[in-house]
Design an enzyme around this catalytic site. Structure first.
Site, PDB file in Angstrom:
ATOM      1  N   SER A  26      34.638  22.672  55.503  1.00  0.00           N
ATOM      2  CA  SER A  26      36.050  22.577  55.131  1.00  0.00           C
ATOM      3  C   SER A  26      36.946  23.117  56.238  1.00  0.00           C
ATOM      4  O   SER A  26      37.947  22.508  56.590  1.00  0.00           O
ATOM      5  CB  SER A  26      36.311  23.352  53.835  1.00  0.00           C
ATOM      6  OG  SER A  26      35.682  22.737  52.739  1.00  0.00           O
ATOM      7  N   GLU A  27      36.608  24.307  56.751  1.00  0.00           N
ATOM      8  CA  GLU A  27      37.349  24.867  57.877  1.00  0.00           C
ATOM      9  C   GLU A  27      36.442  25.633  58.817  1.00  0.00           C
ATOM     10  O   GLU A  27      35.411  26.182  58.410  1.00  0.00           O
ATOM     11  CB  GLU A  27      38.453  25.826  57.409  1.00  0.00           C
ATOM     12  CG  GLU A  27      39.817  25.179  57.236  1.00  0.00           C
ATOM     13  CD  GLU A  27      39.971  24.621  55.844  1.00  0.00           C
ATOM     14  OE1 GLU A  27      40.869  23.793  55.647  1.00  0.00           O
ATOM     15  OE2 GLU A  27      39.171  25.002  54.971  1.00  0.00           O
ATOM     16  N   THR A  28      36.876  25.665  60.068  1.00  0.00           N
ATOM     17  CA  THR A  28      36.351  26.584  61.066  1.00  0.00           C
ATOM     18  C   THR A  28      37.505  27.473  61.502  1.00  0.00           C
ATOM     19  O   THR A  28      38.573  26.980  61.868  1.00  0.00           O
ATOM     20  CB  THR A  28      35.778  25.836  62.278  1.00  0.00           C
ATOM     21  OG1 THR A  28      34.669  25.030  61.858  1.00  0.00           O
ATOM     22  CG2 THR A  28      35.313  26.797  63.349  1.00  0.00           C
ATOM     23  N   HIS A  60      39.996  30.720  52.257  1.00  0.00           N
ATOM     24  CA  HIS A  60      38.569  31.043  52.263  1.00  0.00           C
ATOM     25  C   HIS A  60      38.060  31.349  53.676  1.00  0.00           C
ATOM     26  O   HIS A  60      37.186  32.187  53.866  1.00  0.00           O
ATOM     27  CB  HIS A  60      37.752  29.922  51.597  1.00  0.00           C
ATOM     28  CG  HIS A  60      37.335  28.810  52.492  1.00  0.00           C
ATOM     29  ND1 HIS A  60      38.175  27.778  52.832  1.00  0.00           N
ATOM     30  CD2 HIS A  60      36.153  28.560  53.115  1.00  0.00           C
ATOM     31  CE1 HIS A  60      37.536  26.943  53.630  1.00  0.00           C
ATOM     32  NE2 HIS A  60      36.307  27.386  53.822  1.00  0.00           N
TER      33      HIS A  60
END
Length: 271
Positions: free
Chosen positions: A45-47, A74
């Site tokens: 979803s994200e880095t 998150h």
């Protein structure tokens, strides 16, 4: 050049639950294009990337596989977890962001990591976009909007769990995403324990079809449900396939969102 990389499951106490984020500590900023390529390769979803500017103060940026994200809860929690549990940080952390100001983070006695977010309470929409209504399989009770997403309030927990959507129509709402939500009080649901409200988050234009757990949107959901339920402290559950628990508290113009995290892996990336 080799960079350390950590993958952390956020808003959960179990591996393979919650929302996974990659965390890449940097000594100095690298090119935006390279950060985006790393995020694409990670396919999470994200880095998150961060650089320490002073003791306890870090600039932070977040990238989905599609684009840079201006607010991610998150991956902020995951970054703080890495700092506390793997890089020797103690005390408060201050993350400096490009779009949402300073985010103060602390580790609580029970090991939850608590983040202070700006209150992003949504406002009621009298005329929701046609694409939004047509994209959802269930008619909303209410539609609200904040800077991040359309907030779709449904009549029951069952509706949140069972709703379907048309990604191509939701993409027309860019740059905003869509969250659907209901209070557990609106219909008893035995498997949801002590949660006050639940949600699911859809963002086909910015990250993927459904986000496992979205900390940032609770800066809007928590104020809405705090007012609706007349409670300042709430427990939320994001009902994706992985699922995650968020603890929320309203403090004037801030929303405190906390949760647990666990390390999945640590490694290095050569770039």
């Amino acid at each position: 050049m080799e960079l350390d990389i950590y993958v952390v499951d956020a808003f959960t106490e179990q591996q393979f639950k919650g929302n996974s984020a990659a965390v890449v500590p940097l000594e100095n900023w690298i090119d935006d294009d390279l950060m985006q390529k790393i995020a694409i390769e990670n396919n999470l979803s994200e880095t998150a990337f961060f650089v320490e500017t002073k003791q306890g103060i870090y600039e932070i940026r977040w990238f989905s596989p599609l684009t840079e994200i201006d607010f991610c809860g998150h991956a902020t929690l995951a970054s703080a977890f890495v700092l506390y549990h793997h890089l020797g940080m103690t005390g408060d952390i201050e993350f400096v962001t490009l779009e949402v100001g300073k985010l103060t983070v602390q580790q609580l006695d029970d090991q939850r990591i608590e983040m202070s977010f700006p209150n992003q309470s949504p406002k009621l929409l009298e005329q929701p976009p046609t694409a939004l209504i047509e994209a959802l399989s269930i008619k909303p009770l209410l539609v609200l909007k904040n800077r991040q997403a359309y907030v779709v309030v449904l009549a029951s927990v069952d509706q949140v769990l069972n709703i379907s959507y048309k990604s191509e129509l939701l993409k027309k709402l860019t740059p905003l995403d869509v969250v659907v939500t209901a209070s557990k009080q609106s219909q008893h649901y035995k498997d949801l324990g002590h949660y006050d409200f639940i949600s699911r988050y859809f963002w086909p234009a910015n990250g993927g079809d459904e986000d496992p757990v979205t900390g940032s949107i609770h800066a809007g959901l928590a104020p809405y449900w705090a007012n609706a339920l007349n409670k300042k402290s709430l427990v939320a559950y994001q009902a994706s396939n992985r699922g995650g628990t968020l603890y929320c508290q309203i403090q004037d113009d801030r929303v405190l969102v906390s949760g647990y995290a666990v390390l999945y892996l640590k490694g290095k990336v050569s770039v």
